[in-house]
Design a protein around this motif. Structure first.
Motif, short mmCIF file in Angstrom:
data_model
loop_
_atom_site.label_atom_id
_atom_site.label_comp_id
_atom_site.label_asym_id
_atom_site.label_seq_id
_atom_site.Cartn_x
_atom_site.Cartn_y
_atom_site.Cartn_z
N UNK A 29 0.83 -1.21 0.00
CA UNK A 29 0.00 0.00 0.00
C UNK A 29 0.86 1.25 0.00
N UNK A 30 1.96 1.23 0.77
CA UNK A 30 2.87 2.38 0.81
C UNK A 30 3.45 2.64 -0.58
N UNK A 31 3.95 1.58 -1.23
CA UNK A 31 4.57 1.72 -2.56
C UNK A 31 3.54 2.20 -3.58
N UNK A 32 2.36 1.60 -3.58
CA UNK A 32 1.33 1.99 -4.55
C UNK A 32 0.90 3.44 -4.35
N UNK A 33 0.73 3.83 -3.09
CA UNK A 33 0.30 5.20 -2.81
C UNK A 33 1.35 6.22 -3.23
N UNK A 34 2.62 5.91 -2.98
CA UNK A 34 3.70 6.83 -3.32
C UNK A 34 3.99 6.85 -4.81
N UNK A 35 4.07 5.68 -5.39
CA UNK A 35 4.62 5.57 -6.75
C UNK A 35 3.58 5.38 -7.83
N UNK A 36 2.31 5.30 -7.47
CA UNK A 36 1.25 5.08 -8.45
C UNK A 36 1.55 3.85 -9.30
N UNK A 37 1.97 2.79 -8.62
CA UNK A 37 2.24 1.49 -9.23
C UNK A 37 3.27 1.60 -10.34
N UNK A 38 2.98 1.00 -11.52
CA UNK A 38 4.01 0.86 -12.55
C UNK A 38 4.33 2.18 -13.25
N UNK A 39 3.47 3.19 -13.13
CA UNK A 39 3.75 4.44 -13.85
C UNK A 39 5.03 5.09 -13.35
N UNK A 40 5.41 4.78 -12.10
CA UNK A 40 6.61 5.39 -11.54
C UNK A 40 7.87 4.87 -12.21
N UNK A 41 7.78 3.75 -12.92
CA UNK A 41 8.97 3.15 -13.50
C UNK A 41 9.29 3.75 -14.87
N UNK A 42 8.39 4.61 -15.39
CA UNK A 42 8.69 5.31 -16.63
C UNK A 42 9.68 6.44 -16.34
N UNK A 43 10.48 6.77 -17.34
CA UNK A 43 11.47 7.83 -17.15
C UNK A 43 10.78 9.18 -17.10
N UNK A 44 10.90 9.94 -16.03
CA UNK A 44 10.19 11.22 -15.92
C UNK A 44 10.87 12.31 -16.75
N UNK A 45 10.09 13.24 -17.25
CA UNK A 45 10.64 14.33 -18.05
C UNK A 45 11.37 15.34 -17.17
N UNK A 46 10.90 15.53 -15.95
CA UNK A 46 11.48 16.51 -15.04
C UNK A 46 11.82 15.81 -13.72
N UNK A 47 13.05 15.96 -13.25
CA UNK A 47 13.37 15.40 -11.94
C UNK A 47 14.19 16.37 -11.09
N UNK A 48 14.59 17.51 -11.67
CA UNK A 48 15.37 18.51 -10.94
C UNK A 48 14.43 19.38 -10.11
N UNK A 49 14.74 19.54 -8.83
CA UNK A 49 13.84 20.26 -7.93
C UNK A 49 13.70 21.73 -8.33
N UNK B 104 13.86 22.93 -11.41
CA UNK B 104 12.98 22.98 -12.58
C UNK B 104 11.51 22.84 -12.18
N UNK B 105 11.24 21.91 -11.27
CA UNK B 105 9.84 21.73 -10.87
C UNK B 105 9.33 22.93 -10.09
N UNK B 106 10.20 23.59 -9.31
CA UNK B 106 9.80 24.81 -8.61
C UNK B 106 9.42 25.92 -9.61
N UNK B 107 10.22 26.06 -10.65
CA UNK B 107 9.94 27.08 -11.67
C UNK B 107 8.64 26.77 -12.42
N UNK B 108 8.43 25.50 -12.71
CA UNK B 108 7.18 25.11 -13.36
C UNK B 108 5.98 25.44 -12.47
N UNK B 109 6.11 25.13 -11.18
CA UNK B 109 5.02 25.43 -10.25
C UNK B 109 4.75 26.93 -10.19
N UNK B 110 5.83 27.74 -10.23
CA UNK B 110 5.66 29.20 -10.22
C UNK B 110 4.96 29.70 -11.48
N UNK B 111 5.11 28.99 -12.59
CA UNK B 111 4.51 29.45 -13.86
C UNK B 111 2.99 29.28 -13.88
N UNK B 112 2.47 28.45 -12.99
CA UNK B 112 1.03 28.18 -13.04
C UNK B 112 0.18 29.41 -12.73
#
Length: 240
Positions: free
Chosen positions: A200-220, A222-230
């Protein structure tokens, strides 16, 4: 950039009768960008979990069984477990591997009213840890009724990602879990329920198998700047 250029052209050449963009299509275009940013941010969170791991905070009232859950998941007796209330007074952490994810487990002081200065500081630190957790394990004592502290924590954490854990499943069960909540029952004596809790912990955190795909953004950053753009994007939509 394309949308900004068309909006500027519409402002620069109004007298010529050129219509480079209309309100409806501009709103749709901004909406599409917002959705793309939201999707990137969702991927960024999954990417951070894979690369940096997640902080899972174990919370609950005193003597609910938090430290026993911590010890069982970590595979060691890091936290002191006794029948005496208020044993844990500071944050205790351990890094474990659950389903390929690096999880930092954090045990916290039990929630209760106290005049003990050291315990109060521990409870304050527990509150801060709960707010910064990627996932909360809210431990309820299955062998007793819900206390005011239990109800307070259930209300306080209702908007957070959390897993309800009912401890002491080897004892006669008295706790009444609200019907809208699902819970994982565990026993640190027999080990019952801990496989289900790990999953349950793994599924809740990682959304099952979708977490194993390579993410487009992983730099903190970059994600902060994206969040600011919203907010500017939403402001643009309101303006339109």
């Amino acid at each position: 950039f394309d949308l900004a250029a068309r909006l500027e052209a519409s402002l620069d050449f109004p007298e010529e009768g050129y219509h480079f963009v209309d309100r409806e299509s501009a709103c749709r275009a901004v909406d599409a960008v917002i959705q793309r940013v939201d999707a990137l941010l969702a991927d960024a969170r999954r990417g951070r979990l894979i690369r940096e791991g997640a902080q899972v905070v174990i919370a609950g009232r005193v003597n609910a069984g938090k430290s026993s859950v911590f010890n069982f998941l970590s595979g060691s007796d890091r936290a002191i477990v006794t029948a005496r209330e208020g044993t844990t007074r500071d944050l205790i952490s351990e890094v474990v591997d659950l389903g390929g994810l690096a999880i930092t487990l954090v045990d916290t002081a039990g929630e209760r009213a106290t005049v003990d200065e050291v315990e109060r500081e521990g409870i304050h630190r527990a509150s801060l840890a709960r707010k910064s957790a990627d996932l909360l394990l809210l431990v309820l004592d299955g062998s007793s009724d819900l206390s005011p502290e239990d109800l307070g924590l259930l209300a306080e954490t209702s908007e957070q990602p959390r897993v309800i854990v009912v401890s002491k499943a080897d004892l006669p069960q008295q706790v009444a879990i609200p019907p809208e909540l699902s819970a994982v029952k565990v026993s640190s004596i027999s080990g019952v329920g801990f496989d289900a809790l790990r999953s349950t912990i793994v599924e809740t955190l990682a959304h099952s198998e979708t977490s194993r795909e390579s993410p487009a953004i992983s730099n903190i950053r970059h994600s902060d700047l994206l969040a600011q753009s919203l907010e500017p994007l939403r402001a643009a939509k309101r303006g339109l």
